[in-house]
Every structure is written in structure tokens, then in C-alpha cells.
Design an enzyme around this catalytic site. Sequence first.
Site, PDB file in Angstrom:
ATOM      1  N   SER A 177     127.494 -59.072 116.815  1.00 32.11           N
ATOM      2  CA  SER A 177     126.581 -58.352 115.916  1.00 32.11           C
ATOM      3  C   SER A 177     127.368 -57.356 115.078  1.00 32.11           C
ATOM      4  O   SER A 177     128.048 -56.475 115.628  1.00 32.11           O
ATOM      5  CB  SER A 177     125.542 -57.596 116.744  1.00 32.11           C
ATOM      6  OG  SER A 177     124.935 -56.601 115.937  1.00 32.11           O
ATOM      7  N   HIS A 215     125.638 -62.339 114.021  1.00 42.44           N
ATOM      8  CA  HIS A 215     124.284 -61.794 114.214  1.00 42.44           C
ATOM      9  C   HIS A 215     124.078 -60.598 113.281  1.00 42.44           C
ATOM     10  O   HIS A 215     124.919 -59.698 113.216  1.00 42.44           O
ATOM     11  CB  HIS A 215     124.165 -61.372 115.687  1.00 42.44           C
ATOM     12  CG  HIS A 215     122.821 -60.891 116.106  1.00 42.44           C
ATOM     13  ND1 HIS A 215     121.804 -61.738 116.507  1.00 42.44           N
ATOM     14  CD2 HIS A 215     122.323 -59.630 116.220  1.00 42.44           C
ATOM     15  CE1 HIS A 215     120.745 -61.015 116.861  1.00 42.44           C
ATOM     16  NE2 HIS A 215     121.037 -59.736 116.684  1.00 42.44           N
ATOM     17  N   ASP A 235     121.564 -57.519 112.289  1.00 46.16           N
ATOM     18  CA  ASP A 235     120.446 -56.693 112.750  1.00 46.16           C
ATOM     19  C   ASP A 235     119.810 -55.943 111.583  1.00 46.16           C
ATOM     20  O   ASP A 235     120.372 -54.981 111.063  1.00 46.16           O
ATOM     21  CB  ASP A 235     120.942 -55.694 113.801  1.00 46.16           C
ATOM     22  CG  ASP A 235     121.242 -56.367 115.127  1.00 46.16           C
ATOM     23  OD1 ASP A 235     120.361 -57.083 115.638  1.00 46.16           O
ATOM     24  OD2 ASP A 235     122.370 -56.200 115.639  1.00 46.16           O
ATOM     25  N   MET A 272     117.024 -53.521 110.331  1.00 45.57           N
ATOM     26  CA  MET A 272     116.128 -52.492 110.873  1.00 45.57           C
ATOM     27  C   MET A 272     115.487 -51.712 109.725  1.00 45.57           C
ATOM     28  O   MET A 272     116.171 -51.366 108.758  1.00 45.57           O
ATOM     29  CB  MET A 272     116.905 -51.532 111.770  1.00 45.57           C
ATOM     30  CG  MET A 272     117.632 -52.216 112.916  1.00 45.57           C
ATOM     31  SD  MET A 272     118.360 -51.009 114.030  1.00 45.57           S
ATOM     32  CE  MET A 272     119.368 -52.062 115.069  1.00 45.57           C
ATOM     33  N   HIS A 304     118.258 -61.158 112.662  1.00 43.78           N
ATOM     34  CA  HIS A 304     117.327 -60.598 113.643  1.00 43.78           C
ATOM     35  C   HIS A 304     116.531 -59.501 112.939  1.00 43.78           C
ATOM     36  O   HIS A 304     117.055 -58.409 112.703  1.00 43.78           O
ATOM     37  CB  HIS A 304     118.142 -60.043 114.829  1.00 43.78           C
ATOM     38  CG  HIS A 304     117.327 -59.334 115.864  1.00 43.78           C
ATOM     39  ND1 HIS A 304     117.906 -58.540 116.841  1.00 43.78           N
ATOM     40  CD2 HIS A 304     115.985 -59.296 116.097  1.00 43.78           C
ATOM     41  CE1 HIS A 304     116.953 -58.050 117.623  1.00 43.78           C
ATOM     42  NE2 HIS A 304     115.784 -58.489 117.175  1.00 43.78           N
ATOM     43  N   MET A 340     114.171 -56.666 112.761  1.00 46.87           N
ATOM     44  CA  MET A 340     113.451 -55.633 113.508  1.00 46.87           C
ATOM     45  C   MET A 340     112.669 -54.836 112.483  1.00 46.87           C
ATOM     46  O   MET A 340     112.985 -53.674 112.180  1.00 46.87           O
ATOM     47  CB  MET A 340     114.447 -54.765 114.295  1.00 46.87           C
ATOM     48  CG  MET A 340     114.954 -55.454 115.543  1.00 46.87           C
ATOM     49  SD  MET A 340     116.455 -54.701 116.194  1.00 46.87           S
ATOM     50  CE  MET A 340     117.677 -55.510 115.180  1.00 46.87           C
ATOM     51  N   MET A 382     115.196 -59.449 124.191  1.00 46.86           N
ATOM     52  CA  MET A 382     115.887 -58.161 124.074  1.00 46.86           C
ATOM     53  C   MET A 382     116.145 -57.619 125.480  1.00 46.86           C
ATOM     54  O   MET A 382     115.223 -57.510 126.290  1.00 46.86           O
ATOM     55  CB  MET A 382     115.036 -57.148 123.285  1.00 46.86           C
ATOM     56  CG  MET A 382     114.948 -57.404 121.786  1.00 46.86           C
ATOM     57  SD  MET A 382     116.538 -57.582 120.947  1.00 46.86           S
ATOM     58  CE  MET A 382     117.335 -56.020 121.314  1.00 46.86           C
ATOM     59  N   ASP A 421     120.107 -60.180 123.984  1.00 53.13           N
ATOM     60  CA  ASP A 421     120.636 -59.247 122.993  1.00 53.13           C
ATOM     61  C   ASP A 421     120.516 -57.817 123.508  1.00 53.13           C
ATOM     62  O   ASP A 421     119.406 -57.319 123.707  1.00 53.13           O
ATOM     63  CB  ASP A 421     119.835 -59.417 121.689  1.00 53.13           C
ATOM     64  CG  ASP A 421     120.362 -58.561 120.548  1.00 53.13           C
ATOM     65  OD1 ASP A 421     121.373 -57.873 120.730  1.00 53.13           O
ATOM     66  OD2 ASP A 421     119.736 -58.601 119.470  1.00 53.13           O
TER      67      ASP A 421
HETATM   68  C1  DX5 Z   1     119.979 -53.766 119.094  1.00 53.79           C
HETATM   69  C2  DX5 Z   1     120.444 -54.973 118.345  1.00 53.79           C
HETATM   70  C3  DX5 Z   1     121.626 -55.632 118.945  1.00 53.79           C
HETATM   71  C4  DX5 Z   1     122.861 -54.768 119.040  1.00 53.79           C
HETATM   72  C5  DX5 Z   1     123.593 -55.154 120.294  1.00 53.79           C
HETATM   73  O1  DX5 Z   1     118.721 -53.397 118.659  1.00 53.79           O
HETATM   74  O2  DX5 Z   1     119.431 -55.950 118.220  1.00 53.79           O
HETATM   75  O3  DX5 Z   1     121.929 -56.867 118.287  1.00 53.79           O
HETATM   76  O4  DX5 Z   1     123.726 -54.936 117.952  1.00 53.79           O
HETATM   77  O5  DX5 Z   1     124.617 -54.250 120.480  1.00 53.79           O
HETATM   78  P1  DX5 Z   1     125.259 -53.999 121.912  1.00 53.79           P
HETATM   79  O6  DX5 Z   1     125.947 -55.285 122.314  1.00 53.79           O
HETATM   80  O7  DX5 Z   1     126.229 -52.881 121.663  1.00 53.79           O
HETATM   81  O8  DX5 Z   1     124.152 -53.646 122.827  1.00 53.79           O
HETATM   82 ZN    ZN Z   2     120.057 -58.011 117.444  1.00 56.23          ZN
END
Ligand code: DX5
Ligand code: ZN
Length: 226
Positions: free
Chosen positions: A9, A34, A36, A38, A67, A69, A138, A176
Site C-alpha cells: 500500500s 494497493h 488507499d 480516504m 480501496h 474508504m 479490514m 488489510d
Molecule cells: C488502512 C489502509 C491500509 C494501510 C495498511 O486504512 O486500508 O491499506 O495502508 O497499512 P499497514 O500495513 O501499515 O497497516
Molecule cells: Zn487499504
Amino acid sequence: MKEPIIAPSILSADFYDIGSAVRYIEESGCPWLHLDIMDGHFVPPITFGHKMIADIRAKTRLFLDAHLMIEEPERHINAYIESGADAITFHSEACVHSHRLIQSILHAGIKAGISIVPSTPVSSIIPLLESVDLVLVMTVNPGYGGQKLIPFCLQKVEELRRIREQEGLNFLIAVDGGINVKLIPDLVIQQPDVLVIGSAFFSAQDKKQFVTNFLDAWISPIRNID
Ligand code: DX5
Ligand code: ZN
């Protein structure tokens, strides 16, 4: 023992130098990247949006795993479809008409994924399992990298595997949040197909070596028990 797909990620990468982060992933041999997304509503932080995916898409052949969020993902889905992502995963908690959104993603020729936060049970997404390509479990409360894995979330992987087998379905199961080499003995029992790894990957000096060590330990997990 089947090797999992590792999906680094870029949340944990240096946003000033995303190009290097993408190259690190390519050079490490991982097939997935990946992303993320947000929005500051579904989760407190804001990261980046579809333009980042489109700009990365122009420079790499890695499988781009978005992903989302974000609240009301259906409002933004066209931009993410057009970004060139290979898979789009959204949260069941953020969308009322999840089945319709999955159909829109699939109709665009893109893999569709559904994700659940730690407090959401697998039972709530059972009707969707026959339609999705990916279920993202998650293993931390989403929003931040570098958190500690919440152990009870791993039981959902086993539950999903059981349903997949019973019903003859094909979706991949991803985990994840908080994944690191020390957890391999626990993870191996659950057998997820995809491991999203943020901070453990980007904090490694030698990313390629990190992946080699991780996959070696996956095959002989006993070596890693402290
Ligand atoms: C958290 C994300 C993850 C995050 C994981 O909300 O969805 O993808 O990047 O990071 P680590 O491996 O550091 O938990
Ligand atoms: Zn993620």
C-alpha cells in the site's frame, strides 16, 4: 502451500516521491499495488483521489487495487472506473445499494470488491458474495497505516473460505491492516489470498529482500515464532 499475493500500500510511501514508491513495488516482484482512497468522512484522513490512480496507471503495468474508504462511493464511481484501476473495492458500510454498485463496476470490465470494517460481520455481505471478485477484510479500523492487527478479524477469513467452498464461489479473500512477518504463523492458518502491506513493506530497507523473506517464512512459518 499456495503463495499469497502481496499488495504493498502506497499509503506508507513518501508522497513527495510516488514514482520511486511504484518502482520499489515493481522491483520487489509484487504483482499488485494497493491504493488507499480516504475522504475525511468515512475515515478521518484525506489521502488522494482518482487522478493519482490515473497518473500511476500511465506509468506502470502493476495490478492497481483501489480501496475506496469514502462515503457514497456510487457518487464518484465513474471517475474511479475511468482512472484505469484494475479492481475497485468499496465499503459495505458506506453504500446502501451495494449490489447495484458492484454491477456498475463489473459492467465496466473491472474487478469488483467489497470490504468490511472490524465491527461488520461476514453475514451482512453474504448476499453479495456471488457477485464479487474480492472481499477485503479490514484487520484494523481503517484510516491509518501502522496500526496493530485486531486478532478476531482473522476469523472472518476462515468463515469466508468456508462459504466460498460450500457455495462453489471464486472471490479472493484479502486482509488489510497491521500485517507483518511476525504474524505469519497466524495468517497461514487462515490462508488469505491477498495480503495488503503498508508500513512493514515501506519501512524495510531492502523491499525485494523483505518480500523474499516474507514468502520464505510463509512456506516454513514455524521458523518465525519468537
Ligand atoms: C488502512 C489502509 C491500509 C494501510 C495498511 O486504512 O486500508 O491499506 O495502508 O497499512 P499497514 O500495513 O501499515 O497497516
Ligand atoms: Zn487499504
